[in-house]
Design an enzyme around this catalytic site. Structure first.
Site, PDB file in Angstrom:
ATOM      1  N   HIS A 170      12.301 -56.630  42.864  1.00 43.62           N
ATOM      2  CA  HIS A 170      13.021 -56.025  43.573  1.00 43.62           C
ATOM      3  C   HIS A 170      13.587 -56.269  44.609  1.00 43.62           C
ATOM      4  O   HIS A 170      14.752 -55.983  45.223  1.00 43.62           O
ATOM      5  CB  HIS A 170      12.771 -54.790  43.403  1.00 43.62           C
ATOM      6  CG  HIS A 170      13.227 -53.286  44.099  1.00 43.62           C
ATOM      7  ND1 HIS A 170      13.589 -52.071  43.765  1.00 43.62           N
ATOM      8  CD2 HIS A 170      15.313 -53.640  44.465  1.00 43.62           C
ATOM      9  CE1 HIS A 170      14.846 -51.008  44.077  1.00 43.62           C
ATOM     10  NE2 HIS A 170      15.566 -52.036  44.601  1.00 43.62           N
ATOM     11  N   TYR A 191      12.577 -45.679  41.850  1.00 40.85           N
ATOM     12  CA  TYR A 191      13.959 -44.928  41.775  1.00 40.85           C
ATOM     13  C   TYR A 191      13.075 -43.501  41.007  1.00 40.85           C
ATOM     14  O   TYR A 191      14.350 -42.360  41.749  1.00 40.85           O
ATOM     15  CB  TYR A 191      15.168 -44.823  41.053  1.00 40.85           C
ATOM     16  CG  TYR A 191      16.153 -46.011  40.362  1.00 40.85           C
ATOM     17  CD1 TYR A 191      15.697 -46.222  42.405  1.00 40.85           C
ATOM     18  CD2 TYR A 191      16.451 -46.483  40.444  1.00 40.85           C
ATOM     19  CE1 TYR A 191      16.671 -47.783  43.196  1.00 40.85           C
ATOM     20  CE2 TYR A 191      18.030 -47.796  40.752  1.00 40.85           C
ATOM     21  CZ  TYR A 191      17.735 -47.774  41.731  1.00 40.85           C
ATOM     22  OH  TYR A 191      18.339 -49.356  42.128  1.00 40.85           O
ATOM     23  N   GLY A 194      21.050 -67.704  24.480  1.00 44.26           N
ATOM     24  CA  GLY A 194      21.868 -65.996  23.392  1.00 44.26           C
ATOM     25  C   GLY A 194      22.156 -65.446  23.344  1.00 44.26           C
ATOM     26  O   GLY A 194      22.502 -64.164  23.002  1.00 44.26           O
ATOM     27  N   PRO A 248      25.959 -56.844  29.204  1.00 48.85           N
ATOM     28  CA  PRO A 248      26.973 -56.189  29.379  1.00 48.85           C
ATOM     29  C   PRO A 248      27.575 -56.180  30.952  1.00 48.85           C
ATOM     30  O   PRO A 248      26.850 -55.383  31.664  1.00 48.85           O
ATOM     31  CB  PRO A 248      27.117 -54.974  28.888  1.00 48.85           C
ATOM     32  CG  PRO A 248      26.087 -55.121  27.334  1.00 48.85           C
ATOM     33  CD  PRO A 248      24.572 -56.088  28.121  1.00 48.85           C
ATOM     34  N   ALA A 249      28.977 -56.853  30.970  1.00 42.84           N
ATOM     35  CA  ALA A 249      28.737 -57.042  32.522  1.00 42.84           C
ATOM     36  C   ALA A 249      29.156 -55.812  33.067  1.00 42.84           C
ATOM     37  O   ALA A 249      28.964 -55.783  34.440  1.00 42.84           O
ATOM     38  CB  ALA A 249      30.238 -57.390  32.382  1.00 42.84           C
ATOM     39  N   LEU A 250      29.126 -54.585  32.752  1.00 44.59           N
ATOM     40  CA  LEU A 250      29.748 -53.629  33.324  1.00 44.59           C
ATOM     41  C   LEU A 250      28.431 -52.432  32.960  1.00 44.59           C
ATOM     42  O   LEU A 250      28.333 -52.443  31.334  1.00 44.59           O
ATOM     43  CB  LEU A 250      30.556 -53.076  32.765  1.00 44.59           C
ATOM     44  CG  LEU A 250      30.778 -51.444  33.870  1.00 44.59           C
ATOM     45  CD1 LEU A 250      31.271 -52.393  35.757  1.00 44.59           C
ATOM     46  CD2 LEU A 250      32.352 -50.478  32.408  1.00 44.59           C
ATOM     47  N   GLY A 251      26.993 -52.182  33.960  1.00 47.11           N
ATOM     48  CA  GLY A 251      26.183 -51.994  33.496  1.00 47.11           C
ATOM     49  C   GLY A 251      26.056 -49.669  34.305  1.00 47.11           C
ATOM     50  O   GLY A 251      27.409 -49.808  35.064  1.00 47.11           O
ATOM     51  N   LEU A 252      25.339 -48.934  33.522  1.00 50.74           N
ATOM     52  CA  LEU A 252      25.764 -47.560  34.590  1.00 50.74           C
ATOM     53  C   LEU A 252      24.428 -48.389  35.792  1.00 50.74           C
ATOM     54  O   LEU A 252      23.041 -47.537  35.310  1.00 50.74           O
ATOM     55  CB  LEU A 252      25.261 -46.387  33.658  1.00 50.74           C
ATOM     56  CG  LEU A 252      25.487 -44.708  34.010  1.00 50.74           C
ATOM     57  CD1 LEU A 252      26.578 -45.385  34.753  1.00 50.74           C
ATOM     58  CD2 LEU A 252      24.818 -44.442  33.023  1.00 50.74           C
ATOM     59  N   GLY A 253      24.397 -47.486  37.329  1.00 52.78           N
ATOM     60  CA  GLY A 253      23.482 -47.235  38.145  1.00 52.78           C
ATOM     61  C   GLY A 253      23.003 -46.098  37.750  1.00 52.78           C
ATOM     62  O   GLY A 253      23.434 -44.995  37.022  1.00 52.78           O
TER      63      GLY A 253
HETATM   64  N1  LIG Z   1      18.897 -53.781  43.385  1.00 43.88           N
HETATM   65  C1  LIG Z   1      18.607 -52.799  45.058  1.00 43.88           C
HETATM   66  O1  LIG Z   1      18.015 -53.261  45.688  1.00 43.88           O
HETATM   67  C2  LIG Z   1      19.635 -51.867  44.243  1.00 43.88           C
HETATM   68  C3  LIG Z   1      20.258 -51.325  45.719  1.00 43.88           C
HETATM   69  C4  LIG Z   1      21.495 -50.059  45.679  1.00 43.88           C
HETATM   70  C5  LIG Z   1      21.926 -49.847  44.540  1.00 43.88           C
HETATM   71  N2  LIG Z   1      21.066 -50.298  43.021  1.00 43.88           N
HETATM   72  C6  LIG Z   1      21.400 -50.091  41.874  1.00 43.88           C
HETATM   73  O2  LIG Z   1      22.798 -50.234  41.759  1.00 43.88           O
HETATM   74  C7  LIG Z   1      23.586 -48.801  41.382  1.00 43.88           C
HETATM   75  C8  LIG Z   1      25.285 -48.083  42.232  1.00 43.88           C
HETATM   76  O3  LIG Z   1      24.601 -48.597  43.856  1.00 43.88           O
HETATM   77  P1  LIG Z   1      25.074 -47.363  44.272  1.00 43.88           P
HETATM   78  O4  LIG Z   1      24.476 -46.080  43.454  1.00 43.88           O
HETATM   79  O5  LIG Z   1      24.632 -47.945  46.237  1.00 43.88           O
HETATM   80  O6  LIG Z   1      26.431 -47.402  44.630  1.00 43.88           O
HETATM   81  P2  LIG Z   1      27.734 -46.930  44.218  1.00 43.88           P
HETATM   82  O7  LIG Z   1      28.149 -47.434  42.701  1.00 43.88           O
HETATM   83  O8  LIG Z   1      29.110 -48.507  44.668  1.00 43.88           O
HETATM   84  O9  LIG Z   1      28.233 -45.905  44.361  1.00 43.88           O
HETATM   85  C9  LIG Z   1      28.287 -45.075  43.762  1.00 43.88           C
HETATM   86  C10 LIG Z   1      28.864 -43.838  44.569  1.00 43.88           C
HETATM   87  O10 LIG Z   1      30.102 -43.963  43.703  1.00 43.88           O
HETATM   88  C11 LIG Z   1      30.579 -42.773  43.528  1.00 43.88           C
HETATM   89  N3  LIG Z   1      31.704 -42.632  42.586  1.00 43.88           N
HETATM   90  C12 LIG Z   1      31.328 -43.735  41.610  1.00 43.88           C
HETATM   91  N4  LIG Z   1      32.593 -44.408  40.923  1.00 43.88           N
HETATM   92  C13 LIG Z   1      33.567 -43.494  41.678  1.00 43.88           C
HETATM   93  C14 LIG Z   1      35.188 -43.587  41.213  1.00 43.88           C
HETATM   94  N5  LIG Z   1      35.256 -43.944  40.218  1.00 43.88           N
HETATM   95  N6  LIG Z   1      36.071 -43.088  41.801  1.00 43.88           N
HETATM   96  C15 LIG Z   1      34.959 -42.769  43.798  1.00 43.88           C
HETATM   97  N7  LIG Z   1      34.048 -42.972  43.587  1.00 43.88           N
HETATM   98  C16 LIG Z   1      33.226 -42.676  42.431  1.00 43.88           C
HETATM   99  C17 LIG Z   1      29.599 -42.069  42.762  1.00 43.88           C
HETATM  100  O11 LIG Z   1      29.288 -40.388  42.792  1.00 43.88           O
HETATM  101  P3  LIG Z   1      29.464 -39.530  41.136  1.00 43.88           P
HETATM  102  O12 LIG Z   1      28.478 -39.910  41.287  1.00 43.88           O
HETATM  103  O13 LIG Z   1      29.480 -38.177  42.000  1.00 43.88           O
HETATM  104  O14 LIG Z   1      30.916 -39.760  40.507  1.00 43.88           O
HETATM  105  C18 LIG Z   1      28.907 -42.437  43.919  1.00 43.88           C
HETATM  106  O15 LIG Z   1      28.885 -41.514  44.693  1.00 43.88           O
HETATM  107  C19 LIG Z   1      22.664 -48.062  41.919  1.00 43.88           C
HETATM  108  O16 LIG Z   1      23.082 -46.777  41.098  1.00 43.88           O
HETATM  109  C20 LIG Z   1      21.478 -48.842  41.026  1.00 43.88           C
HETATM  110  O17 LIG Z   1      21.126 -48.556  39.880  1.00 43.88           O
HETATM  111  C21 LIG Z   1      20.263 -51.222  43.154  1.00 43.88           C
END
Ligand SMILES: NC(=O)c1ccc[n+]([C@@H]2O[C@H](COP(=O)([O-])OP(=O)(O)OC[C@H]3O[C@@H](n4cnc5c(N)ncnc54)[C@H](OP(=O)(O)O)[C@@H]3O)[C@@H](O)[C@H]2O)c1
Length: 277
Positions: free
Chosen positions: A111, A53, A14, A18-23
């Site tokens: 992780h 983080y 159940g 949400p398919a889109l989250g905020l990183g």
């Molecule tokens: N499980 C793991 O090992 C792992 C590893 C890495 C990441 N993560 C998670 O995944 C999340 C996202 O990954 P990520 O931060 O590496 O990369 P991402 O989401 O692919 O890219 C983020 C980058 O793109 C920019 N951006 C965002 N929206 C945009 C748009 N519409 N147009 C152009 N540029 C855009 C952001 O800048 P602005 O902020 O200036 O918009 C930021 O520089 C992380 O924040 C984290 O929560 C998990």
């Protein structure tokens, strides 16, 4: 006015994620709290963080500041190496809740598999026990390769999610196929490929023109239309809203296939056989 996100994925039991989250990486302190509070205000209902983080406390603060009921949000965090044992899973969970100031998480992930330590199966058992006791809503893994996932499955354990790096240049089809075959949902991290030059490719700019969207919006819609969860990070109001504004169109199968074809075949930035924490 932007609509609230409307696509959820059924995780079983159940649970609707949400398919889109905020990183939230690499946001820290006030910037992280502010970004989360604004993001929730824009309509995000799913937040992604982790111990490593260093922003769990700030993410919790942003959630409280948003004024949105906890029950309306999906909160994911992850455990690090110190949590790699049956008992460690519970200790890490309790510590994460304390840092975030929350009473429960919706999803808690391992992780990195850290195969040289060799304790991820028993860590999964610890996470499963937390869910069975009603203290945690669901558990999963991150950066797990098919062989690591199979070891977990062979122990009779099925993670709800495997969060892996997926973008148009790094599709990781074998990992996605292994997840799918096991009934494990794929969540894409770095789903925008950190906004690389591939955003200028016609496979993205052509549908962007057709649907009056940006290439980044096309990439996010590609994830969702492919059945994946995606957690793009943005700290900017404009891009947070842009990334949410993808629920009024869908890609044709041929358009998705053209984006799939951008895959370079390269693995993720970090190899989970040798990297971990
Ligand atoms: N499980 C793991 O090992 C792992 C590893 C890495 C990441 N993560 C998670 O995944 C999340 C996202 O990954 P990520 O931060 O590496 O990369 P991402 O989401 O692919 O890219 C983020 C980058 O793109 C920019 N951006 C965002 N929206 C945009 C748009 N519409 N147009 C152009 N540029 C855009 C952001 O800048 P602005 O902020 O200036 O918009 C930021 O520089 C992380 O924040 C984290 O929560 C998990």
């Amino acid at each position: 006015m932007l609509q609230q996100q409307t696509i959820s994925i059924e995780l079983g039991q159940g649970l609707q994620i949400p398919a889109l989250g905020l990183g939230t990486w690499p946001l820290l302190g006030e910037e992280a709290a502010d970004s989360v509070a604004r993001g929730i205000g824009h309509g995000y209902r799913h937040l992604d963080t982790t111990e490593k983080y260093g922003n769990e406390q700030a993410v919790g603060e942003g959630i409280r500041r948003s004024g949105v009921e906890r029950s309306e949000l999906w909160v994911t965090s992850k455990l690090s190496l110190a949590g790699h044992s049956r008992q460690g899973a519970e200790t890490s969970y309790v510590e994460a809740l304390e840092r975030m100031g929350l009473e429960y998480l919706d999803l808690f992930l391992i992780h990195w598999p850290n195969p040289s330590v060799g304790r991820y199966v028993e860590t999964c058992e610890g996470l499963e026990e937390l869910v069975a006791s009603g203290r945690l809503r669901s558990w999963g893994v991150s950066n797990f390769k098919p062989e690591q996932l199979h070891e977990v499955l062979d122990a009779g354990l099925v993670p709800a999610v495997n969060q892996i790096q997926v973008d148009p240049l790094h599709l990781q089809p074998l990992v996605i196929a292994a997840n799918e075959a096991a009934g494990v949902h794929t969540a894409a991290y770095s789903p925008l490929g950190r906004a690389g030059d591939f955003l200028l490719d016609p496979a993205l700019t052509t549908p962007a023109h057709k649907y009056a969207k940006t290439p980044a919006q096309i990439v996010l819609r590609w994830h969702l239309d492919s059945g994946r969860i995606a957690v793009p990070k943005s700290a900017s109001d404009v891009r947070q809203r842009e990334n949410l504004d993808i629920f009024d169109f869908a890609l044709e199968p041929a358009e998705r296939a053209a984006i799939d074809a951008l895959d370079s075949g390269a693995g993720p930035r970090l190899d989970s056989n040798t990297y971990g924490h």
